[in-house]
Enzyme design. Structure first.
Site, PDB file in Angstrom:
ATOM      1  N   HIS A 156       0.835  -1.225   0.000  1.00  0.00           N
ATOM      2  CA  HIS A 156       0.000   0.000   0.000  1.00  0.00           C
ATOM      3  C   HIS A 156       0.860   1.261   0.000  1.00  0.00           C
ATOM      4  O   HIS A 156       0.433   2.307   0.506  1.00  0.00           O
ATOM      5  CB  HIS A 156      -0.945   0.029   1.206  1.00  0.00           C
ATOM      6  CG  HIS A 156      -1.637  -1.276   1.460  1.00  0.00           C
ATOM      7  ND1 HIS A 156      -2.818  -1.615   0.852  1.00  0.00           N
ATOM      8  CD2 HIS A 156      -1.281  -2.346   2.224  1.00  0.00           C
ATOM      9  CE1 HIS A 156      -3.184  -2.831   1.255  1.00  0.00           C
ATOM     10  NE2 HIS A 156      -2.254  -3.308   2.066  1.00  0.00           N
ATOM     11  N   SER A 277      13.812  22.328 -15.914  1.00  0.00           N
ATOM     12  CA  SER A 277      12.532  22.993 -16.143  1.00  0.00           C
ATOM     13  C   SER A 277      12.806  24.306 -16.858  1.00  0.00           C
ATOM     14  O   SER A 277      13.837  24.945 -16.635  1.00  0.00           O
ATOM     15  CB  SER A 277      11.847  23.254 -14.805  1.00  0.00           C
ATOM     16  OG  SER A 277      10.957  24.333 -14.926  1.00  0.00           O
ATOM     17  N   LYS A 283      15.130  22.652 -10.867  1.00  0.00           N
ATOM     18  CA  LYS A 283      14.496  21.359 -11.126  1.00  0.00           C
ATOM     19  C   LYS A 283      15.373  20.363 -11.865  1.00  0.00           C
ATOM     20  O   LYS A 283      16.144  20.714 -12.734  1.00  0.00           O
ATOM     21  CB  LYS A 283      13.222  21.571 -11.956  1.00  0.00           C
ATOM     22  CG  LYS A 283      12.115  22.193 -11.157  1.00  0.00           C
ATOM     23  CD  LYS A 283      11.390  21.164 -10.312  1.00  0.00           C
ATOM     24  CE  LYS A 283      10.308  20.506 -11.126  1.00  0.00           C
ATOM     25  NZ  LYS A 283       9.536  19.555 -10.358  1.00  0.00           N
ATOM     26  N   GLU A 290       9.191   8.944 -16.948  1.00  0.00           N
ATOM     27  CA  GLU A 290       7.778   9.278 -17.149  1.00  0.00           C
ATOM     28  C   GLU A 290       7.328   8.962 -18.574  1.00  0.00           C
ATOM     29  O   GLU A 290       6.217   8.488 -18.811  1.00  0.00           O
ATOM     30  CB  GLU A 290       7.541  10.761 -16.868  1.00  0.00           C
ATOM     31  CG  GLU A 290       7.725  11.121 -15.403  1.00  0.00           C
ATOM     32  CD  GLU A 290       7.783  12.621 -15.208  1.00  0.00           C
ATOM     33  OE1 GLU A 290       6.732  13.257 -15.180  1.00  0.00           O
ATOM     34  OE2 GLU A 290       8.891  13.163 -15.112  1.00  0.00           O
ATOM     35  N   TYR A 317      -9.087 -13.700 -46.172  1.00  0.00           N
ATOM     36  CA  TYR A 317      -8.477 -12.373 -46.121  1.00  0.00           C
ATOM     37  C   TYR A 317      -9.515 -11.271 -46.286  1.00  0.00           C
ATOM     38  O   TYR A 317     -10.444 -11.383 -47.077  1.00  0.00           O
ATOM     39  CB  TYR A 317      -7.407 -12.231 -47.224  1.00  0.00           C
ATOM     40  CG  TYR A 317      -6.762 -10.855 -47.207  1.00  0.00           C
ATOM     41  CD1 TYR A 317      -5.693 -10.582 -46.361  1.00  0.00           C
ATOM     42  CD2 TYR A 317      -7.263  -9.819 -47.997  1.00  0.00           C
ATOM     43  CE1 TYR A 317      -5.128  -9.315 -46.312  1.00  0.00           C
ATOM     44  CE2 TYR A 317      -6.698  -8.549 -47.955  1.00  0.00           C
ATOM     45  CZ  TYR A 317      -5.625  -8.301 -47.107  1.00  0.00           C
ATOM     46  OH  TYR A 317      -5.076  -7.055 -47.052  1.00  0.00           O
TER      47      TYR A 317
END
Ligand code: ARG
Length: 462
Positions: A156, A277, A283, A290, A317
């Site tokens: 968790h 950034s 930053k 990501e 096909y």
């Protein structure tokens, strides 16, 4: 010029229609497979005396020249010729004349395209397995360097029990090795030669399908001509394999994003795999992780798209099936970009073992071990669970960890406590006592790392 396929059509398609149904913009990437398939087909036609041997030779050398010229960038394809199959054939006929027109004897584009895509996927599956192999090597290396790097294990996303970084990354070793095995399995079903299926009902020519199979390096031939031209299961399977692989990459990327945050501080991603950034000068963002996480969605999408395209198709096909290629090509390209970026990002990240350890000290992760210790002194587990629960509440009140309490404090909860309790709640001990196979102890993990090294040198991942 009249199109190769326009036998009974008298009105030319307008250029927009040509653009709409042409697949050359994406299937040209199978030029090599298409030409090698045609060479094998022509050789077999000659051997079987279906076409003249000299003409077969002419076709083969013509095709070899075209292959060379494509690779030198000397050939540009024509949208009007629709797809790679007809582009190659019309270039051949332009170059060698009448003999070129005999190449398509006993063959249809339907079995030809099935052949090409199988050959193409076989090559790419192998290439992807090589990339996974490299990733597995890096994971095992990180594990080897971190068999004593204590970190929190989570459930968790809450601190649960201590593990080591080695144990954590080796969980991914298992996932990616299954991904590699899954691709090998998919390879087996892709490795079946469909030429000879014709348009759908095979052919009256006396083809030697096994000869073509052998020349092109296939294991077997398709057993039913209608299935031979209609089957795209192997494309779905490839997409599924790639989807699961991306899922694993994505989960690990999510962890890298978390771990590289200021709050965790477990790792630092190398500057080469991070970005700044445009507004906040301080930053450093884990963009690559990501982006891999983000690209997972499109690979899943390609799988769903193809399954949906196929679900309503009557045999055999249908042109809908042309839609199989862009998706699987995109999924392959995506995976082949993500894997090396991910591997290099892992290989160059810095592990902050001190931060992992101090984080592992939070959240009373040794509470289960303290309870187990009481059980070993004879207390029933339920009772021990409640005694330690009380001690944890006391610690929270006092702002202390279990290892900070004095023996007196322990004794006030149960007379069973002795000095030995401290060793049993030492985090390193908590990890290393979990000697059971599959567990995080250094003793066991060392054997896994050694076994992984042997596996990586063997055949399995290649
Ligand atoms: N470009 C087609 C495809 O990708 C090749 C097969 C075309 N066959 C046909 N009968 N139209 O599926």
């Amino acid at each position: 010029m009249k199109k190769l396929s326009n036998g009974r059509l008298s009105v030319e398609a307008d250029s927009f229609t040509d653009h709409f149904h042409s697949s050359i913009s994406f299937d040209s990437r199978m030029y090599r497979e298409d030409i090698l398939g045609s060479i094998a087909h022509a050789r077999m036609l000659g051997k079987q005396n279906i076409i003249d041997k000299a003409e077969a030779e002419l076709i083969i050398s013509g095709l070899e020249d075209i292959l060379r010229d494509i690779e030198k960038g000397k050939i540009s394809f024509d949208e009007k010729a629709e797809d790679i199959h007809m582009n190659v054939e019309s270039i051949l006929t332009e170059r060698i004349g009448a003999a070129g027109k005999r190449l398509h004897t006993g063959r249809s584009r339907n079995d030809q395209v099935a052949l090409d895509i199988r050959m193409y996927l076989k090559t790419k599956i192998k290439e992807i397995k090589v990339l996974i192999h490299r990733l597995l090597g890096v994971l095992n290396k990180i594990a080897e360097e971190n068999t004593e790097t204590i970190m929190p294990g989570f459930t968790h996303l809450q601190n649960a029990q201590p593990v080591t970084l080695a144990h954590h990354v080796l969980a991914y070793f298992e996932m990616f090795s299954r991904d590699s095995d899954r691709l090998s399995d998919c390879f087996k079903r892709t490795n079946v030669m469909p030429l000879g299926s014709g348009a759908l009902a095979a052919t009256t020519y006396n083809l030697d399908r096994e000869a073509v199979m052998a020349e092109l390096g296939f294991d077997s031939i398709t057993r039913n001509s209608m299935d031979g031209v209609s089957d795209r299961d192997f494309v779905c399977e490839t997409l599924f394999c790639l989807s699961v692989l991306m899922m694993h990459l994505s989960r690990f990327c999510e962890e890298l994003v978390l771990w590289s945050s200021r709050q965790f501080g477990f790792i630092e991603i190398s500057d080469a795999y991070a970005t700044g950034s445009s507004i906040m000068p301080q930053k450093k963002n884990p963009d690559m992780a990501e982006l891999i996480r983000g690209k997972t969605g499109r690979v899943y999408g390609e799988l769903m798209a193809l399954m949906t395209t196929l679900k309503g198709l009557p045999l055999a096909y249908n042109k809908d099936m042309q839609e199989d290629k862009e998706g699987v090509f995109d999924a392959i390209d995506t995976v082949m970009m993500c894997l090396p970026v991910f591997t290099n990002m892992l290989d160059t990240m810095t592990v902050n073992g001190d931060r992992m350890l101090s984080s592992a000290r939070l959240g009373f992760m040794n509470a289960t071990d303290a309870a187990d210790w009481l059980v070993k002194q004879g207390m029933p587990f339920r009772e021990a669970h409640s005694v330690i629960g009380g001690i944890v509440m006391y610690c929270i009140e006092k702002g202390k960890n279990l290892e900070d309490l004095s023996l007196e404090e322990y004794k006030s909860f149960s007379s069973l406590f002795t000095n030995d309790i401290y060793e049993s709640i030492d985090l390193r001990e908590c990890v290393n006592r979990r000697r059971v196979k599959g567990g995080p102890s250094k003793e066991y993990i060392d054997t896994v790392i050694a076994e992984n090294k042997r596996l990586l040198e063997g055949e399995r991942f290649l």
